[in-house]
Write a protein that holds these residues in place. Structure first.
Motif, short mmCIF file in Angstrom:
data_model
loop_
_atom_site.label_atom_id
_atom_site.label_comp_id
_atom_site.label_asym_id
_atom_site.label_seq_id
_atom_site.Cartn_x
_atom_site.Cartn_y
_atom_site.Cartn_z
N SER A 83 0.83 -1.20 0.00
CA SER A 83 0.00 0.00 0.00
C SER A 83 0.87 1.26 0.00
N GLU A 84 1.94 1.24 0.79
CA GLU A 84 2.86 2.37 0.81
C GLU A 84 3.48 2.60 -0.57
N LYS A 85 3.89 1.51 -1.20
CA LYS A 85 4.50 1.63 -2.53
C LYS A 85 3.48 2.13 -3.54
N MET A 86 2.23 1.69 -3.44
CA MET A 86 1.19 2.14 -4.36
C MET A 86 0.99 3.65 -4.25
N LYS A 87 0.94 4.16 -3.01
CA LYS A 87 0.79 5.60 -2.81
C LYS A 87 1.98 6.36 -3.38
N GLU A 88 3.17 5.81 -3.17
CA GLU A 88 4.38 6.45 -3.69
C GLU A 88 4.37 6.51 -5.20
N LEU A 89 3.95 5.40 -5.84
CA LEU A 89 3.91 5.36 -7.30
C LEU A 89 2.82 6.28 -7.85
N GLN A 90 1.69 6.34 -7.15
CA GLN A 90 0.62 7.23 -7.60
C GLN A 90 1.07 8.68 -7.55
N GLU A 91 1.82 9.05 -6.52
CA GLU A 91 2.35 10.41 -6.43
C GLU A 91 3.35 10.67 -7.55
N THR A 92 4.16 9.66 -7.88
CA THR A 92 5.11 9.79 -8.98
C THR A 92 4.38 9.99 -10.30
N VAL A 93 3.29 9.23 -10.49
CA VAL A 93 2.50 9.36 -11.72
C VAL A 93 1.90 10.76 -11.82
N ARG A 94 1.38 11.29 -10.70
CA ARG A 94 0.81 12.64 -10.70
C ARG A 94 1.89 13.67 -11.05
N SER A 95 3.06 13.49 -10.48
CA SER A 95 4.16 14.42 -10.75
C SER A 95 4.57 14.36 -12.22
N LEU A 96 4.66 13.15 -12.76
CA LEU A 96 5.03 13.00 -14.17
C LEU A 96 3.95 13.56 -15.09
N GLN A 97 2.67 13.42 -14.69
CA GLN A 97 1.59 13.96 -15.49
C GLN A 97 1.65 15.48 -15.55
N LEU A 98 1.99 16.09 -14.40
CA LEU A 98 2.15 17.55 -14.39
C LEU A 98 3.29 17.97 -15.32
N GLN A 99 4.38 17.22 -15.30
CA GLN A 99 5.49 17.52 -16.19
C GLN A 99 5.07 17.36 -17.65
N LEU A 100 4.33 16.30 -17.93
CA LEU A 100 3.86 16.07 -19.29
C LEU A 100 2.93 17.18 -19.75
N ASP A 101 2.03 17.62 -18.86
CA ASP A 101 1.12 18.71 -19.19
C ASP A 101 1.89 19.99 -19.50
N GLU A 102 2.95 20.26 -18.72
CA GLU A 102 3.74 21.46 -18.94
C GLU A 102 4.49 21.39 -20.27
N VAL A 103 5.01 20.21 -20.60
CA VAL A 103 5.69 20.06 -21.90
C VAL A 103 4.71 20.26 -23.04
N ASN A 104 3.48 19.71 -22.90
CA ASN A 104 2.46 19.91 -23.93
C ASN A 104 2.10 21.39 -24.06
N SER A 105 1.99 22.07 -22.91
CA SER A 105 1.69 23.50 -22.93
C SER A 105 2.81 24.27 -23.60
N ARG A 106 4.04 23.88 -23.31
CA ARG A 106 5.19 24.54 -23.93
C ARG A 106 5.17 24.33 -25.45
N MET A 107 4.79 23.14 -25.89
CA MET A 107 4.68 22.86 -27.33
C MET A 107 3.64 23.77 -27.97
N SER A 108 2.51 23.96 -27.28
CA SER A 108 1.46 24.83 -27.81
C SER A 108 1.93 26.28 -27.90
N ARG A 109 2.63 26.73 -26.85
CA ARG A 109 3.12 28.11 -26.87
C ARG A 109 4.17 28.31 -27.94
N LEU A 110 4.94 27.25 -28.19
CA LEU A 110 6.01 27.35 -29.17
C LEU A 110 5.47 27.65 -30.56
#
Length: 276
Positions: A83-110
């Motif tokens: 359960s601890e590992k699942m929460k840790e991985l879910q937080e990692t996924v959320r963090s990576l999704q935020l990074q992905l969203d920012e890269v997509n936004s940067r592509m749009s601005r570009l």
């Protein structure tokens, strides 16, 4: 029994890794020769290697997976650690999704950012008024970047997203002849935010006519080198620069959308005929 070199070959692990696993207590040799110090591994220990590899594939560190190899680990302890590992991985996924969203936004601005070294473009245009938060100070020219950072951070604290434009108003010589300059930095805002003793919220007045020069400027500098070019063009056209309005320079992208050494900018020199 197999010597460590043979077991390393069969298991796919390096000798260094096997020694490290031994130090951690994850995979100790089945036998160590007291005289030679040679390590020997049993064939069935390959199962432990496979188990360790499986846990690592799921994101467990060596320290985290160590309890799973204990002989009498309880099912509820396993459940808690999973359960601890699942929460840790879910937080990692959320963090990576935020990074992905920012890269997509940067592509749009570009798509809206001019790339390469476009030909400089001069024209006469009207500049509409806009609501801004600004800071004006007399500081060494080298502190221009500090002023820009200060106004950006203040707006961010008030809930404003990072602006796509930053405006510099040179209230004295913008060409960089004096060490200390009367500089105002302004940031367009989308809503009313509070002023304070340092930051002023007001409307940047409209310019009826201004000479405009689109160019790529060096954001690491603290004067505008294309001012002489635009000033010369104004004289060649029989136009007159007004001294009632400061020269403006507009950075056309946010700080995080700078690529390479330069950023697109617009230099605006107000002309005689602006409403006083």
């Amino acid at each position: 029994m197999m010597k460590i070199s043979a077991f390393a070959k069969v298991s796919g692990l390096s000798i260094k890794a096997l020694r490290y696993y031994d130090e951690l207590g994850l995979l100790k040799p089945a036998h160590v020769d007291e005289q030679s110090g040679y390590r020997y591994y049993a064939e069935e220990q390959l199962l432990t290697v496979k188990r360790i590899a499986a846990y690592k594939e799921q994101g467990f560190t060596l320290e985290q997976l160590k309890p799973f190899l204990e002989e009498n680990i309880r099912a509820d302890a396993v459940r808690d650690k999973l359960s601890e590992k699942m929460k840790e991985l879910q937080e990692t996924v959320r963090s990576l999704q935020l990074q992905l969203d920012e890269v997509n936004s940067r592509m749009s601005r570009l798509e809206h950012i001019e790339t390469g070294d476009p030909a400089e473009s001069i024209r006469i245009r009207k500049v509409p008024s806009q609501r801004v938060a600004s800071i004006r100070d007399q500081v060494p020219r080298s502190q221009l970047c500090i002023l820009l950072d200060e106004i950006t951070k203040y707006a961010a604290l008030q809930g404003e997203e990072e602006a796509g434009q930053l405006i510099i108003l040179w209230h004295d010589d913008a060409g960089g002849n004096a060490d200390v300059a009367d500089i105002e930095v302004a940031l367009p805002i989308t809503r009313d935010i509070p002023s304070n003793g340092r930051v002023r919220v007001n409307v940047l007045r409209e310019l009826q006519t201004a000479a405009s020069l689109l160019h790529h400027c060096d954001p690491y500098g603290y004067s505008c080198p294309v001012i002489p070019e635009l000033t010369a063009w104004i004289l060649s056209q029989g136009l007159v620069q007004t001294d009632r309005e400061p020269i403006r320079e507009i950075y056309l992208t946010s700080d995080k959308d700078i690529y390479g050494r330069k950023r697109p900018a617009e230099l605006l020199i107000p002309l005689l005929g602006n409403a006083e």
